[in-house]
Design a protein around this motif. Structure first.
Motif, short mmCIF file in Angstrom:
data_model
loop_
_atom_site.label_atom_id
_atom_site.label_comp_id
_atom_site.label_asym_id
_atom_site.label_seq_id
_atom_site.Cartn_x
_atom_site.Cartn_y
_atom_site.Cartn_z
N PHE A 60 1.02 -1.22 0.18
CA PHE A 60 -0.10 0.08 0.06
C PHE A 60 0.69 1.33 -0.08
O PHE A 60 1.82 1.35 0.85
CB PHE A 60 -0.84 0.05 1.31
CG PHE A 60 -2.06 -1.06 1.30
CD1 PHE A 60 -3.18 -0.99 0.91
CD2 PHE A 60 -1.58 -2.42 1.69
CE1 PHE A 60 -4.00 -1.92 0.90
CE2 PHE A 60 -2.38 -3.21 1.74
CZ PHE A 60 -3.82 -3.17 1.36
N ASP A 61 0.52 1.99 -0.86
CA ASP A 61 1.33 3.63 -0.80
C ASP A 61 0.06 4.45 -1.34
O ASP A 61 0.02 4.65 -2.44
CB ASP A 61 2.20 3.53 -1.76
CG ASP A 61 3.22 4.70 -1.72
OD1 ASP A 61 2.93 5.81 -0.85
OD2 ASP A 61 4.20 4.84 -2.55
N GLY A 62 -0.31 5.19 -0.34
CA GLY A 62 -1.47 5.99 -0.85
C GLY A 62 -2.83 5.16 -1.33
O GLY A 62 -2.97 3.98 -0.85
N PRO A 63 -3.21 5.74 -2.43
CA PRO A 63 -4.19 5.01 -3.25
C PRO A 63 -3.85 3.79 -4.10
O PRO A 63 -4.49 3.04 -4.31
CB PRO A 63 -4.73 5.96 -4.29
CG PRO A 63 -3.63 7.01 -4.27
CD PRO A 63 -3.01 7.03 -3.08
N GLY A 64 -2.29 3.85 -4.16
CA GLY A 64 -1.67 2.83 -4.95
C GLY A 64 -1.61 1.42 -4.28
O GLY A 64 -1.53 1.33 -3.20
N ARG A 65 -1.76 0.31 -5.14
CA ARG A 65 -1.68 -1.08 -4.51
C ARG A 65 -0.72 -1.87 -5.61
O ARG A 65 -0.70 -1.74 -6.69
CB ARG A 65 -2.78 -1.84 -4.61
CG ARG A 65 -3.94 -1.26 -3.72
CD ARG A 65 -3.83 -0.90 -2.06
NE ARG A 65 -4.74 -0.31 -1.51
CZ ARG A 65 -4.79 0.79 -1.14
NH1 ARG A 65 -3.91 1.50 -1.58
NH2 ARG A 65 -5.89 1.29 -0.28
#
Length: 122
Positions: A60-65
């Protein structure tokens, strides 16, 4: 107090290698240990995990997967199985862990971690 008891993986468990007759003997010993946990009303749940080669990780990195396929490095940091126990305190958990049969054919490790309870969260 609830605790999660992790059986740490080994290089052999990550390869799915469990030699006979060790497997039969260990499964019988582990069955007796789990029966004792059940009889003491400590065991909530227990299970083994397949090697990490059959798993995935989601980063997970903010909205990114980001999805990463197994196998994962450093087997000694991975989990090969677990118990969920309800014990009086960490001393009781340690006493039970010390009674556990060695879950692997060679050197191995069990990690005990308390779960958060509602009272811990204020």
């Amino acid at each position: 107090m609830r605790v999660m008891v992790f059986v740490k993986a080994t290089e052999d468990s990550e390869r799915g290698l469990f030699p006979e007759p060790w497997t039969s003997e260990m499964m019988a010993a582990m069955g007796r240990f789990n029966d004792a946990l059940r009889d003491a009303e400590i065991l909530i749940m227990a299970d083994g995990l397949k090697p990490s080669a059959e798993g995935k990780r989601v980063g997970f990195d903010g909205p990114g997967r980001t999805v990463t396929d197994g196998p994962f490095a450093a087997p000694h940091t991975l989990v090969a199985g677990f118990w969920l126990w309800n014990v009086k305190d960490m001393d009781e958990a340690l006493a039970w862990a010390k009674r556990c049969p060695n879950p692997m054919p060679g050197p191995s490790e069990i990690e005990i971690r308390p779960l958060y309870e509602m009272t811990d969260l204020g």
